[in-house]
Design an enzyme around this catalytic site. Structure first.
Site, PDB file in Angstrom:
ATOM      1  N   CYS A  62      41.788  51.050  34.858  1.00 14.31           N
ATOM      2  CA  CYS A  62      42.414  50.733  36.137  1.00 14.31           C
ATOM      3  C   CYS A  62      43.784  51.400  36.273  1.00 14.31           C
ATOM      4  O   CYS A  62      44.658  51.190  35.425  1.00 14.31           O
ATOM      5  CB  CYS A  62      42.546  49.218  36.271  1.00 14.31           C
ATOM      6  N   TRP A  95      35.360  41.791  35.503  1.00 13.16           N
ATOM      7  CA  TRP A  95      35.919  42.240  34.225  1.00 13.16           C
ATOM      8  C   TRP A  95      35.525  41.265  33.123  1.00 13.16           C
ATOM      9  O   TRP A  95      35.628  40.049  33.300  1.00 13.16           O
ATOM     10  CB  TRP A  95      37.443  42.313  34.287  1.00 13.16           C
ATOM     11  N   ARG A 128      40.220  37.746  44.643  1.00 11.98           N
ATOM     12  CA  ARG A 128      39.675  38.726  43.703  1.00 11.98           C
ATOM     13  C   ARG A 128      40.295  38.522  42.322  1.00 11.98           C
ATOM     14  O   ARG A 128      41.400  37.992  42.195  1.00 11.98           O
ATOM     15  CB  ARG A 128      39.950  40.147  44.196  1.00 11.98           C
ATOM     16  N   THR A 130      41.669  40.518  39.442  1.00 10.25           N
ATOM     17  CA  THR A 130      42.138  41.873  39.215  1.00 10.25           C
ATOM     18  C   THR A 130      43.031  41.955  37.979  1.00 10.25           C
ATOM     19  O   THR A 130      43.471  40.942  37.438  1.00 10.25           O
ATOM     20  CB  THR A 130      42.931  42.369  40.435  1.00 10.25           C
ATOM     21  N   VAL A 131      43.302  43.173  37.570  1.00 12.04           N
ATOM     22  CA  VAL A 131      44.274  43.467  36.516  1.00 12.04           C
ATOM     23  C   VAL A 131      45.353  44.358  37.129  1.00 12.04           C
ATOM     24  O   VAL A 131      45.086  45.079  38.100  1.00 12.04           O
ATOM     25  CB  VAL A 131      43.613  44.176  35.323  1.00 12.04           C
ATOM     26  N   GLU A 146      50.566  41.388  40.390  1.00 13.92           N
ATOM     27  CA  GLU A 146      50.882  42.539  41.237  1.00 13.92           C
ATOM     28  C   GLU A 146      51.562  43.600  40.375  1.00 13.92           C
ATOM     29  O   GLU A 146      52.680  43.410  39.890  1.00 13.92           O
ATOM     30  CB  GLU A 146      51.790  42.114  42.389  1.00 13.92           C
ATOM     31  N   TYR A 193      41.017  55.409  47.134  1.00 15.00           N
ATOM     32  CA  TYR A 193      40.068  54.309  47.322  1.00 15.00           C
ATOM     33  C   TYR A 193      39.619  54.215  48.781  1.00 15.00           C
ATOM     34  O   TYR A 193      38.448  53.945  49.068  1.00 15.00           O
ATOM     35  CB  TYR A 193      40.692  52.982  46.884  1.00 15.00           C
TER      36      TYR A 193
END
Length: 316
Positions: A62, A95, A128, A130-131, A146, A193
């Site tokens: 990522c 993940w 979501r 996320t990492v 963030e 993206y």
């Protein structure tokens, strides 16, 4: 991709909305670690910078998590902030910590899936998964997920906890850094993206055009310069690097960002190779995780899951 809704896992979140555009949702946890525990720009206080208190969850694939990994290494935080690394493949369970080369298991929350870390912080979490994720072991919660804010914390908050001093966000350059970051985020970091996940030709065409307009702008900006802002490495360079290093191996082909490659830009290619050689950049770049993640996880884009052998790139 998947997401949590009131604490329940749901598979199959769409990349783009009905209009064909990809819109990245804002991060959910926005507290700040500060030197004295005072509140940061957002969120609540009580997160004092202390050695051994915090743990970072990342993916080596990522680009957003890669920012935090670079800053953690460059600031000498590897003995101060712990680390877990997820598996490159993101499928119906999001993940995971499935065994694989480069994976570092979760020894803090003992999670099999990253969503379990989110639920440990908020059992009714919606959003979501996320990492990066910065976890506070003392309070048993997520501080922040963030990436742009995590790197700001790593840049300065831990200096009194034994980290290396020196800043990538010097006060005299902040205005220009913020202006560069804003354009790079919208049209380059997120631009790849928005092009790659577009589901309408008109949207894709517009986003690719904006992306390459900014790459042309960056090429001109780097004429005779080593860094984006001023004459020193700043967070603007870190934020751009994680997209540039993925561009030719992944975004050019997988996301159809194929008007030009980074190697076709003399200044950007020189700049990318110079950053790659710096401490914390090339040594945190894992092209195996990067290529396997994108080509095997995004089945809507690459249904066969075949990972291409090339391109053969020598960043040295």
């Amino acid at each position: 991709m998947g997401y949590l809704l009131d604490g329940a896992w749901h598979d199959g979140a769409e990349f783009a909305g009905a209009n064909g555009e990809f819109r990245r949702k804002a991060s959910s946890f926005r507290n700040w670690v500060t030197a004295d525990g005072a509140p940061g720009p957002t969120g609540e206080g009580g997160f004092r910078a202390e050695a051994g208190r915090y743990h970072l969850y990342v993916s080596l694939a990522c680009p957003w998590a890669h920012r935090a990994l670079i800053m953690r290494r460059r600031k000498g935080l590897e003995e101060i902030v712990g680390l877990s690394v997820v598996h490159w493949h993101m499928a119906e369970n999001g993940w995971t910590f499935e065994e694989g080369p480069g994976v570092i298991p979760d020894m803090i929350n003992h999670a099999r899936y990253l969503r379990e870390v989110y639920l440990a912080a908020d059992r009714n979490y919606t959003g979501r998964v996320t990492v990066p994720v910065l976890w506070d072991k003392e309070r048993g919660t997520i501080v922040n997920n963030e990436s742009s804010e995590v790197i700001r914390m790593f840049d300065s908050a831990f200096d009194q906890a034994g980290a290396e001093t020196g800043t990538t966000y010097p006060e005299a350059l902040r205005g220009e850094i913020d202006r560069v970051n804003a354009r790079v985020y919208d049209t380059v970091n997120n631009g790849v993206y928005k092009a790659g996940f577009a589901t309408r030709q008109s949207v894709y065409d517009a986003e690719v055009a904006r992306l390459f307009e900014s790459l042309d702008w960056l090429e001109a900006r780097l004429e005779g310069k080593d860094y984006l802002v001023g004459d020193q490495l700043t967070e603007a360079d870190i934020r751009l690097y994680t997209t540039l290093v993925r561009f030719d191996p992944v975004y050019h082909g997988h996301f159809k960002c194929n008007i030009r490659r980074i190697v076709d830009y003399p200044n950007l290619w020189r700049y990318l190779k110079a950053l790659y050689a710096l401490h914390g950049f090339g040594d945190t770049t894992d092209l195996v995780h990067i290529k396997r993640h994108y080509y095997t996880s995004h089945r809507a884009i690459n249904p066969t899951g075949i990972v291409p052998v090339g391109p053969d790139i020598d960043y040295s």
